[in-house]
Motif scaffolding. Sequence first.
Motif, PDB file in Angstrom:
ATOM      1  N   ASN A 185       0.913  -0.997   0.065  1.00  0.00           N
ATOM      2  CA  ASN A 185      -0.032   0.130   0.063  1.00  0.00           C
ATOM      3  C   ASN A 185       1.054   1.332  -0.032  1.00  0.00           C
ATOM      4  OD1 ASN A 185      -2.107   1.937   0.086  1.00  0.00           O
ATOM      5  ND2 ASN A 185      -2.743   1.223   2.219  1.00  0.00           N
ATOM      6  N   ALA A 186       0.782   2.158  -0.911  1.00  0.00           N
ATOM      7  CA  ALA A 186       1.534   3.364  -0.999  1.00  0.00           C
ATOM      8  C   ALA A 186       0.567   4.335  -0.319  1.00  0.00           C
ATOM      9  CB  ALA A 186       1.847   3.666  -2.532  1.00  0.00           C
ATOM     10  N   ASP A 187       1.315   5.415  -0.113  1.00  0.00           N
ATOM     11  CA  ASP A 187       0.841   6.456   0.544  1.00  0.00           C
ATOM     12  C   ASP A 187       0.499   7.707  -0.214  1.00  0.00           C
ATOM     13  OD1 ASP A 187       0.131   8.741   2.228  1.00  0.00           O
ATOM     14  OD2 ASP A 187       1.971   8.825   3.271  1.00  0.00           O
ATOM     15  N   ALA A 188      -0.705   7.825  -0.713  1.00  0.00           N
ATOM     16  CA  ALA A 188      -1.181   8.677  -1.841  1.00  0.00           C
ATOM     17  C   ALA A 188      -0.981  10.237  -1.508  1.00  0.00           C
ATOM     18  CB  ALA A 188      -2.622   8.639  -2.094  1.00  0.00           C
ATOM     19  N   ASN A 189      -0.634  10.344  -0.167  1.00  0.00           N
ATOM     20  CA  ASN A 189      -0.653  11.719   0.411  1.00  0.00           C
ATOM     21  C   ASN A 189       1.184  12.121   0.269  1.00  0.00           C
ATOM     22  OD1 ASN A 189      -3.259  12.286   0.766  1.00  0.00           O
ATOM     23  ND2 ASN A 189      -3.136  11.205   2.839  1.00  0.00           N
ATOM     24  N   SER A 190       1.658  10.944   0.091  1.00  0.00           N
ATOM     25  CA  SER A 190       3.394  11.585   0.020  1.00  0.00           C
ATOM     26  C   SER A 190       4.057  11.925  -0.954  1.00  0.00           C
ATOM     27  CB  SER A 190       4.134  10.101   0.351  1.00  0.00           C
ATOM     28  OG  SER A 190       3.903   9.279  -0.742  1.00  0.00           O
ATOM     29  N   GLU A 191       3.294  12.439  -2.056  1.00  0.00           N
ATOM     30  CA  GLU A 191       3.752  12.877  -3.497  1.00  0.00           C
ATOM     31  C   GLU A 191       4.740  13.877  -3.204  1.00  0.00           C
ATOM     32  OE1 GLU A 191       2.177  13.929  -8.052  1.00  0.00           O
ATOM     33  OE2 GLU A 191       0.737  14.304  -6.196  1.00  0.00           O
ATOM     34  N   VAL A 192       5.810  13.918  -3.856  1.00  0.00           N
ATOM     35  CA  VAL A 192       6.895  15.042  -4.024  1.00  0.00           C
ATOM     36  C   VAL A 192       7.176  15.322  -5.446  1.00  0.00           C
ATOM     37  CG1 VAL A 192       9.229  15.831  -3.911  1.00  0.00           C
ATOM     38  CG2 VAL A 192       7.915  14.580  -2.158  1.00  0.00           C
ATOM     39  N   ILE A 193       6.355  16.372  -6.084  1.00  0.00           N
ATOM     40  CA  ILE A 193       6.548  16.443  -7.280  1.00  0.00           C
ATOM     41  C   ILE A 193       8.073  16.918  -7.969  1.00  0.00           C
ATOM     42  CG2 ILE A 193       5.758  18.044  -9.369  1.00  0.00           C
ATOM     43  CD1 ILE A 193       3.185  18.106  -8.164  1.00  0.00           C
ATOM     44  N   LEU A 194       8.694  16.333  -8.889  1.00  0.00           N
ATOM     45  CA  LEU A 194       9.992  16.513  -9.328  1.00  0.00           C
ATOM     46  C   LEU A 194       9.764  17.389 -10.479  1.00  0.00           C
ATOM     47  CD1 LEU A 194      11.913  13.156  -9.076  1.00  0.00           C
ATOM     48  CD2 LEU A 194      11.403  14.948  -7.371  1.00  0.00           C
ATOM     49  N   LEU A 195       8.977  17.296 -11.570  1.00  0.00           N
ATOM     50  CA  LEU A 195       9.060  17.831 -12.604  1.00  0.00           C
ATOM     51  C   LEU A 195       7.489  18.107 -13.123  1.00  0.00           C
ATOM     52  CD1 LEU A 195      11.705  16.165 -15.091  1.00  0.00           C
ATOM     53  CD2 LEU A 195      11.637  18.525 -14.326  1.00  0.00           C
ATOM     54  N   GLN A 196       7.223  19.387 -13.663  1.00  0.00           N
ATOM     55  CA  GLN A 196       6.038  19.591 -14.558  1.00  0.00           C
ATOM     56  C   GLN A 196       6.425  20.111 -15.720  1.00  0.00           C
ATOM     57  OE1 GLN A 196       2.609  21.106 -11.796  1.00  0.00           O
ATOM     58  NE2 GLN A 196       4.283  21.719 -10.783  1.00  0.00           N
ATOM     59  N   ILE A 197       5.936  19.427 -16.767  1.00  0.00           N
ATOM     60  CA  ILE A 197       6.345  19.737 -18.039  1.00  0.00           C
ATOM     61  C   ILE A 197       4.949  20.110 -19.112  1.00  0.00           C
ATOM     62  CG2 ILE A 197       7.363  18.841 -20.252  1.00  0.00           C
ATOM     63  CD1 ILE A 197       8.488  16.668 -18.579  1.00  0.00           C
ATOM     64  N   PRO A 198       4.879  21.246 -19.500  1.00  0.00           N
ATOM     65  CA  PRO A 198       3.749  21.973 -20.091  1.00  0.00           C
ATOM     66  C   PRO A 198       3.660  20.974 -21.447  1.00  0.00           C
ATOM     67  CG  PRO A 198       5.151  23.642 -19.402  1.00  0.00           C
ATOM     68  CD  PRO A 198       5.934  22.385 -19.054  1.00  0.00           C
ATOM     69  N   GLN A 199       2.375  20.473 -21.696  1.00  0.00           N
ATOM     70  CA  GLN A 199       1.967  19.614 -23.040  1.00  0.00           C
ATOM     71  C   GLN A 199       1.070  20.394 -23.822  1.00  0.00           C
ATOM     72  OE1 GLN A 199       3.322  17.019 -23.845  1.00  0.00           O
ATOM     73  NE2 GLN A 199       4.345  16.270 -22.030  1.00  0.00           N
ATOM     74  N   PRO A 200       1.512  21.121 -25.018  1.00  0.00           N
ATOM     75  CA  PRO A 200       0.840  21.750 -25.897  1.00  0.00           C
ATOM     76  C   PRO A 200      -0.346  21.183 -26.390  1.00  0.00           C
ATOM     77  CG  PRO A 200       2.790  21.573 -26.959  1.00  0.00           C
ATOM     78  CD  PRO A 200       2.977  21.013 -25.479  1.00  0.00           C
ATOM     79  N   PHE A 201      -0.285  19.782 -26.660  1.00  0.00           N
ATOM     80  CA  PHE A 201      -1.146  19.138 -27.118  1.00  0.00           C
ATOM     81  C   PHE A 201      -1.406  17.734 -26.254  1.00  0.00           C
ATOM     82  CE2 PHE A 201       0.962  21.238 -30.650  1.00  0.00           C
ATOM     83  CZ  PHE A 201      -0.290  21.905 -31.431  1.00  0.00           C
ATOM     84  N   THR A 202      -2.597  17.059 -26.636  1.00  0.00           N
ATOM     85  CA  THR A 202      -2.905  15.801 -25.873  1.00  0.00           C
ATOM     86  C   THR A 202      -2.097  14.497 -26.296  1.00  0.00           C
ATOM     87  OG1 THR A 202      -4.595  15.238 -27.184  1.00  0.00           O
ATOM     88  CG2 THR A 202      -5.164  16.819 -25.393  1.00  0.00           C
ATOM     89  N   ASN A 203      -1.255  14.445 -27.494  1.00  0.00           N
ATOM     90  CA  ASN A 203      -0.628  13.253 -27.643  1.00  0.00           C
ATOM     91  C   ASN A 203       0.822  13.448 -27.453  1.00  0.00           C
ATOM     92  OD1 ASN A 203      -0.639  15.111 -29.787  1.00  0.00           O
ATOM     93  ND2 ASN A 203      -0.925  13.345 -31.495  1.00  0.00           N
ATOM     94  N   HIS A 204       1.480  12.241 -27.914  1.00  0.00           N
ATOM     95  CA  HIS A 204       2.983  12.073 -27.946  1.00  0.00           C
ATOM     96  C   HIS A 204       3.612  12.659 -26.574  1.00  0.00           C
ATOM     97  CE1 HIS A 204       3.087  13.136 -32.484  1.00  0.00           C
ATOM     98  NE2 HIS A 204       2.425  12.128 -32.072  1.00  0.00           N
ATOM     99  N   ASN A 205       3.246  11.731 -25.394  1.00  0.00           N
ATOM    100  CA  ASN A 205       3.681  12.024 -24.114  1.00  0.00           C
ATOM    101  C   ASN A 205       4.825  11.329 -23.792  1.00  0.00           C
ATOM    102  OD1 ASN A 205       1.425  14.209 -22.962  1.00  0.00           O
ATOM    103  ND2 ASN A 205      -0.161  12.636 -23.902  1.00  0.00           N
ATOM    104  N   GLY A 206       4.999  10.338 -24.166  1.00  0.00           N
ATOM    105  CA  GLY A 206       6.223   9.421 -23.885  1.00  0.00           C
ATOM    106  C   GLY A 206       5.732   8.780 -22.606  1.00  0.00           C
ATOM    107  N   GLY A 207       6.686   8.821 -21.457  1.00  0.00           N
ATOM    108  CA  GLY A 207       6.091   8.341 -20.349  1.00  0.00           C
ATOM    109  C   GLY A 207       6.806   7.301 -19.663  1.00  0.00           C
ATOM    110  N   GLN A 208       7.834   6.661 -20.119  1.00  0.00           N
ATOM    111  CA  GLN A 208       8.697   5.610 -19.621  1.00  0.00           C
ATOM    112  C   GLN A 208       9.466   6.330 -18.523  1.00  0.00           C
ATOM    113  OE1 GLN A 208       8.251   2.144 -20.651  1.00  0.00           O
ATOM    114  NE2 GLN A 208       9.154   1.906 -18.548  1.00  0.00           N
TER     115      GLN A 208
END
Length: 389
Positions: free
Chosen positions: A140-163
């Motif tokens: 069970n992971a702690d959903a309240n433990s999130e630490v955001i490292l990066l936020q990358i703006p996406q101009p469109f909805t496709n081609h997000n990569g993700g690995q």
Amino acid sequence: MRYQWLILFLLLGSCSRNDSDNGANNLPDTFTVRLTNAFPELRFSRPLDVQSPDDGTNRIFVVEQRGRILVFPNETTVPQSTVFLDIGNRVDDSENEMGLLGMVFHPDFATNGYFYVYYNTSRNTTVVSRFSVMETDANNADANSEVILLQIPQPFTNHNGGQLAFGPDGFLYIAVGDGGSGGDPQGNAQNRENLLGSILRIDVNGMDDGLNYAIPPDNPYAESTVFRREIFAYGLRNPWRMSFDVETAALWAGDVGQGELEEIDIIQKGANYGWNFLEGTACFSGNECDTESLVPPVFEYTHNAGDVSITGGYVYRGSLLPQLRSHYIYADFVSGRIWALAVNGTSVGNNELLLNSGLNISSFGTDNQNELYICSFDGAIYRLNQETK
């Protein structure tokens, strides 16, 4: 670099087809495989990733696009899975290429309980975050433990990569698409002032000023005041998926093409893979096509036979299928075909394993024994097994 291009063009002239070739380490005609459901009692909703931490527990984690991660013992007869993390309220999966797209465990997960995820939000933003496991429950992971490292703006909805993948150097590698639409209209993949169309590399064990991570000092642009210092390589359209060869440490990536060619790259530090000047080895849409500073794919295939969207895989290092050892196993999401690619110096051999699996193959993964698993949008996780004749 021109000599490298000459070699690759000569090779690809004969091996950019969709069948076996007279190249390196071709498999014998008598070698055939079939797919079997690895966990027949379990069903998943649009699974996109399979991961196993090196913590001695022999567990499998499956990422669902809608924002859940499920966990269960690595046993064929396992009757049910457990929800490890549910962040569906933070994830936007309203478009086909959006959602919770990947996860990876920290190399020291057994002691620190850290893992990392890559997802899209409803604000047209990609988020890379760290979460922690609950101290009282390893499933069970702690959903309240999130630490955001990066936020990358996406101009469109496709081609997000993700690995996401940790390299043998201990750094976190992140595959990011070009921002979407068609043809990269904003020129993001060649613009090193943003993070799109790139493989990123960060140090999650350190912190630079203003960041929740550090820049590895040997990153190509670590000292730049103009280019993004996180960039490790660039010129990619939609790297789907990437993985390290556990024996050679080579970083392999499947990069989805535009309308003609799908490509497989071995990612090198500081390299430019050519998009959107090139699609594979071909000049794209009248753009300048000076290949002097560009790194070609190790392999490409056309859309002529209905194969139109590559799903990158893994170099097989398991023991159950010894004839596949050292082969890069990959697939096409649309056609359902699966291949085994061998690269030996300047020799390339592409071996078709399954002509038509009948599946939309979204991703691959491995367990602690380096055995290979296949994610399918029919809701199952599969294995490759050798056919006996």
